[in-house]
Design a protein around this motif. Structure first.
Motif, PDB file in Angstrom:
ATOM      1  N   ASP A  26       5.414 -10.225   4.236  1.00 15.83           N
ATOM      2  CA  ASP A  26       5.804  -8.890   4.712  1.00 15.83           C
ATOM      3  C   ASP A  26       6.878  -8.962   5.795  1.00 15.83           C
ATOM      4  N   VAL A  27       7.947  -9.691   5.517  1.00 14.24           N
ATOM      5  CA  VAL A  27       9.031  -9.871   6.485  1.00 14.24           C
ATOM      6  C   VAL A  27      10.115  -8.816   6.263  1.00 14.24           C
ATOM      7  N   SER A  28      10.442  -8.082   7.314  1.00 11.82           N
ATOM      8  CA  SER A  28      11.548  -7.123   7.289  1.00 11.82           C
ATOM      9  C   SER A  28      12.546  -7.516   8.375  1.00 11.82           C
ATOM     10  N   LEU A  29      13.818  -7.479   8.021  1.00  6.48           N
ATOM     11  CA  LEU A  29      14.849  -7.993   8.917  1.00  6.48           C
ATOM     12  C   LEU A  29      16.186  -7.359   8.561  1.00  6.48           C
ATOM     13  N   SER A  30      16.989  -7.061   9.581  1.00  4.98           N
ATOM     14  CA  SER A  30      18.340  -6.556   9.367  1.00  4.98           C
ATOM     15  C   SER A  30      19.309  -7.339  10.239  1.00  4.98           C
ATOM     16  N   CYS A  31      20.372  -7.849   9.624  1.00  5.90           N
ATOM     17  CA  CYS A  31      21.402  -8.600  10.342  1.00  5.90           C
ATOM     18  C   CYS A  31      22.712  -7.819  10.249  1.00  5.90           C
ATOM     19  N   PRO A  32      23.150  -7.191  11.344  1.00  5.63           N
ATOM     20  CA  PRO A  32      24.385  -6.408  11.307  1.00  5.63           C
ATOM     21  C   PRO A  32      25.604  -7.272  10.994  1.00  5.63           C
ATOM     22  N   HIS A  33      26.593  -6.641  10.410  1.00  8.07           N
ATOM     23  CA  HIS A  33      27.859  -7.307  10.114  1.00  8.07           C
ATOM     24  C   HIS A  33      28.479  -7.834  11.404  1.00  8.07           C
ATOM     25  N   GLY A  34      28.986  -9.062  11.335  1.00 10.15           N
ATOM     26  CA  GLY A  34      29.677  -9.638  12.478  1.00 10.15           C
ATOM     27  C   GLY A  34      28.769 -10.118  13.593  1.00 10.15           C
ATOM     28  N   THR A  35      27.528 -10.475  13.252  1.00  9.20           N
ATOM     29  CA  THR A  35      26.603 -10.998  14.252  1.00  9.20           C
ATOM     30  C   THR A  35      26.063 -12.349  13.817  1.00  9.20           C
ATOM     31  N   TRP A  36      25.450 -13.034  14.763  1.00 10.07           N
ATOM     32  CA  TRP A  36      24.891 -14.367  14.539  1.00 10.07           C
ATOM     33  C   TRP A  36      23.400 -14.299  14.835  1.00 10.07           C
ATOM     34  N   THR A  37      22.588 -14.583  13.817  1.00  7.70           N
ATOM     35  CA  THR A  37      21.136 -14.552  13.950  1.00  7.70           C
ATOM     36  C   THR A  37      20.574 -15.945  13.737  1.00  7.70           C
ATOM     37  N   ALA A  38      19.744 -16.388  14.669  1.00  9.16           N
ATOM     38  CA  ALA A  38      19.064 -17.678  14.545  1.00  9.16           C
ATOM     39  C   ALA A  38      17.611 -17.438  14.133  1.00  9.16           C
ATOM     40  N   ILE A  39      17.092 -18.319  13.285  1.00 11.39           N
ATOM     41  CA  ILE A  39      15.710 -18.251  12.817  1.00 11.39           C
ATOM     42  C   ILE A  39      14.979 -19.480  13.328  1.00 11.39           C
ATOM     43  N   MET A  40      13.868 -19.247  14.023  1.00 10.49           N
ATOM     44  CA  MET A  40      13.102 -20.348  14.600  1.00 10.49           C
ATOM     45  C   MET A  40      11.619 -20.179  14.296  1.00 10.49           C
ATOM     46  N   GLY A  41      10.874 -21.262  14.468  1.00 12.03           N
ATOM     47  CA  GLY A  41       9.433 -21.225  14.276  1.00 12.03           C
ATOM     48  C   GLY A  41       8.897 -22.631  14.087  1.00 12.03           C
ATOM     49  N   PRO A  42       7.601 -22.797  14.201  1.00  9.47           N
ATOM     50  CA  PRO A  42       6.999 -24.119  13.984  1.00  9.47           C
ATOM     51  C   PRO A  42       7.258 -24.625  12.570  1.00  9.47           C
ATOM     52  N   SER A  43       7.065 -25.916  12.365  1.00  9.30           N
ATOM     53  CA  SER A  43       7.184 -26.502  11.038  1.00  9.30           C
ATOM     54  C   SER A  43       6.239 -25.783  10.072  1.00  9.30           C
ATOM     55  N   GLY A  44       6.760 -25.421   8.895  1.00  7.39           N
ATOM     56  CA  GLY A  44       5.948 -24.734   7.903  1.00  7.39           C
ATOM     57  C   GLY A  44       5.820 -23.245   8.113  1.00  7.39           C
ATOM     58  N   SER A  45       6.615 -22.684   9.027  1.00  7.01           N
ATOM     59  CA  SER A  45       6.498 -21.249   9.328  1.00  7.01           C
ATOM     60  C   SER A  45       7.228 -20.364   8.329  1.00  7.01           C
ATOM     61  N   GLY A  46       8.074 -20.958   7.471  1.00 12.31           N
ATOM     62  CA  GLY A  46       8.780 -20.168   6.459  1.00 12.31           C
ATOM     63  C   GLY A  46      10.268 -20.009   6.708  1.00 12.31           C
ATOM     64  N   LYS A  47      10.816 -20.757   7.653  1.00 12.88           N
ATOM     65  CA  LYS A  47      12.230 -20.599   8.016  1.00 12.88           C
ATOM     66  C   LYS A  47      13.163 -20.850   6.835  1.00 12.88           C
ATOM     67  N   SER A  48      13.011 -22.006   6.201  1.00 13.55           N
ATOM     68  CA  SER A  48      13.911 -22.345   5.090  1.00 13.55           C
ATOM     69  C   SER A  48      13.683 -21.429   3.897  1.00 13.55           C
ATOM     70  N   THR A  49      12.434 -21.033   3.668  1.00 14.17           N
ATOM     71  CA  THR A  49      12.148 -20.105   2.569  1.00 14.17           C
ATOM     72  C   THR A  49      12.861 -18.781   2.799  1.00 14.17           C
ATOM     73  N   LEU A  50      12.828 -18.293   4.036  1.00 18.37           N
ATOM     74  CA  LEU A  50      13.522 -17.044   4.357  1.00 18.37           C
ATOM     75  C   LEU A  50      15.014 -17.186   4.087  1.00 18.37           C
ATOM     76  N   LEU A  51      15.594 -18.293   4.527  1.00 16.79           N
ATOM     77  CA  LEU A  51      17.024 -18.507   4.342  1.00 16.79           C
ATOM     78  C   LEU A  51      17.373 -18.536   2.856  1.00 16.79           C
ATOM     79  N   HIS A  52      16.566 -19.235   2.062  1.00 19.41           N
ATOM     80  CA  HIS A  52      16.841 -19.364   0.633  1.00 19.41           C
ATOM     81  C   HIS A  52      16.663 -18.038  -0.101  1.00 19.41           C
ATOM     82  N   CYS A  53      15.659 -17.262   0.276  1.00 14.36           N
ATOM     83  CA  CYS A  53      15.474 -15.947  -0.349  1.00 14.36           C
ATOM     84  C   CYS A  53      16.628 -15.013   0.024  1.00 14.36           C
TER      85      CYS A  53
END
Length: 241
Positions: A26-53
């Motif tokens: 149930d992840v909702s997220l908005s990244c405005p045009h022209g901005t830089w968003t970093a994704i962090m969290g413990p190992s196995g938190s879903g970071k790479s899955t979020l990026l790939h989706c």
């Protein structure tokens, strides 16, 4: 400000939904045009899955993904392939350069695969933009780690992507090279209006972004705007404990 990327109640299960593991919940997220968003969290938190989706490399189980104004949630593979070639740039931690090709050839290679004509001048301009105007004829083994990563960024930028995704882009670099790459990413956001979404484990790297989002057990649990190294490290430590 219009969004370059939107995730609406995205869930991604590995395995059957009844017995599988929720990599994203149930992840909702908005990244405005022209901005830089970093994704962090413990190992196995879903970071790479979020990026790939978000980049269309993986398909969500439920929810919606809107990339550059286009709903890609149920897009067929042919559409996603075209989208990745023309709308998305992806920078990997380990560069993924072809060892037998020069820097210029590595930069041009994905565009050629996509059937997009890029001139040698275009390639040289993008290499100059990342500070490698004099390294176009060098192969990866003749370049430092930081230079190889800048070639990888140039390769991702040659198609002028709507969103540049980066998976631990400084993870394999020494501190000096990492600072150079981070400075380049910041310059791209400020001067070219590039949108960047980046996974990192390093608070010092995340502090260069406009916003940091924190994941835990596949859920978005916190957000920090105008981050500092201290604040990022403190919040990450709380999650990991």
């Amino acid at each position: 400000m219009r969004s370059a990327l939107e995730l609406h109640q995205v869930t991604r299960f590995h395995g059957p939904k009844s017995t599988g593991v929720a990599a994203l919940d149930d992840v909702s997220l908005s990244c405005p045009h022209g901005t830089w968003t970093a994704i962090m969290g413990p190992s196995g938190s879903g970071k790479s899955t979020l990026l790939h989706c978000a980049a269309g490399l993986d398909q969500v189980t439920s929810g919606r993904v809107v990339l550059a104004g286009r709903d890609i949630t149920t897009a067929p593979d042919s559409v996603l392939t075209e989208l990745r070639r023309r709308t998305v740039g992806f920078v990997f931690q380990n560069f993924n350069l072809i060892s037998s090709l020069t820097a210029e050839q590595n930069v041009a290679f994905p565009a050629k695969l996509a059937g997009v004509r890029v001139s040698r001048n275009d390639v040289r301009e993008v290499l100059a933009a990342v500070g490698l105007a004099d390294r176009g004829g060098h192969r990866p083994r003749e370049l430092s780690g930081g230079q190889q990563q800048r070639v990888a960024i140039a390769r991702a930028m040659i198609s002028r992507p709507a969103v540049l995704f980066a998976d631990e882009p400084t993870g394999a670099l020494d501190s000096g090279s990492a600072r150079t790459v981070l400075g380049l990413l910041r310059h791209m956001v400020r001067t070219a209006g590039q949108t960047i979404v980046m996974v990192t484990h390093d608070p010092a790297v995340a502090a260069g972004a406009d916003s940091v989002i924190f994941l835990a057990d596949g859920r978005l649990v916190d957000r920090l705007d105008r981050p500092t190294v201290h604040d990022v490290a403190e919040r990450l430590a709380k999650l990991e404990s």
